[in-house]
Design an enzyme around this catalytic site. Sequence first.
Site, PDB file in Angstrom:
ATOM      1  N   SER A 155       0.970  -1.228   0.031  1.00  0.00           N
ATOM      2  CA  SER A 155      -0.077  -0.049  -0.055  1.00  0.00           C
ATOM      3  C   SER A 155       0.771   1.310  -0.032  1.00  0.00           C
ATOM      4  O   SER A 155       0.645   2.256  -0.831  1.00  0.00           O
ATOM      5  CB  SER A 155      -0.952  -0.081   1.200  1.00  0.00           C
ATOM      6  OG  SER A 155      -1.679  -1.085   1.189  1.00  0.00           O
ATOM      7  N   HIS A 205       0.900   4.261   5.035  1.00  0.00           N
ATOM      8  CA  HIS A 205       0.220   4.993   4.061  1.00  0.00           C
ATOM      9  C   HIS A 205       0.670   6.565   3.808  1.00  0.00           C
ATOM     10  O   HIS A 205       0.923   7.073   3.038  1.00  0.00           O
ATOM     11  CB  HIS A 205      -1.109   4.927   4.121  1.00  0.00           C
ATOM     12  CG  HIS A 205      -1.831   3.594   3.926  1.00  0.00           C
ATOM     13  ND1 HIS A 205      -3.193   3.262   4.270  1.00  0.00           N
ATOM     14  CD2 HIS A 205      -1.306   2.507   3.434  1.00  0.00           C
ATOM     15  CE1 HIS A 205      -3.499   2.111   4.088  1.00  0.00           C
ATOM     16  NE2 HIS A 205      -2.280   1.587   3.530  1.00  0.00           N
TER      17      HIS A 205
END
Length: 322
Positions: A155, A205
């Site tokens: 991610s 993230h």
Amino acid sequence: MEVRIGQRVSRGMLPLLALHTFSEYYRSEHKPPVTAALIAANTIIYLRPSLFESLIPPIQQVWFNPHLILKNKDLKRFLLSPFYHIGEPHLVYNMLSLLWKGFQLETSMGSVDFASMVASVLLLSQGVTLILSKSLLLFFDYDKPYYNEYAVGFSGVLFALKVVLNSQSSDYSYVHGVIVPSRYAAWAELILVQLLVPGVSFIGHLGGILAGLLYVKLRNTYSGSNPITLLVRGVTDFLKWPFKFLPRRGRITGRGTVGTNRAWRCQTCTYENNSGLRSVCEMCGTSNGVDGFSSFQRSSRSDGLPLDELRRRRLDRFARYD
């Protein structure tokens, strides 16, 4: 429906990922190899087939944990954790996102530059995440939430790719049903994912977004070649080197022009000549010019045949085959 693949039991999402990936590559004119290799690598690592079991460490040895990485100087956790996923939905969602972003970026940048960019943002995202975790510990005493957090997944790299992809965009994007400017889509997704999917790594993230911004900034200010690009190009050239000695099929040497067997249409009588080897129209005798137009047009109809006569000859020719 459950399907056993390697040491994993798939509940149908992996076959759908394979089908979707194959469909995209089959119908696309450009087939980016680096994107395909990344999807294959992530999938093989998740499945852990017995053939590669000795080469693929278990997930317990590669969890991204800032405390263990800094304490043990564990490069294995630092480099390999992005390629591991904790479940089938985690893997499939990330790989579908990689498929979409990889097609656009690799097609526009080229495979070598795309591969070097992925390597760059991977290192940057992991490094930024590590620095953020250590900083939160030093300045705010955040020990358990971030410094001792365990995380895996691609991610962070995907968030960095999203930033690079949308860095110069003036369009708008849908982020989980919300319309936002594309340049800020990664930030909107960071917030919405935290609200909608509990348990995801916020710091990972965020590190990916900051890595993407840092990469764009460095590329805009540095005019030289990316050292990683030079390394990837050198490896690519080395792998291609043995193939230079193989004979090339269909290569014609010497001077002169080589004719093709492509059909061409006469600009005078519109007759479709089936062979490109003929330089004269089979219907009216007009020469085919080298630039694709008949010499009849350039000679101002020097043969004096009217168009009605040419059409009549064409009808007569077709009538002979009835």
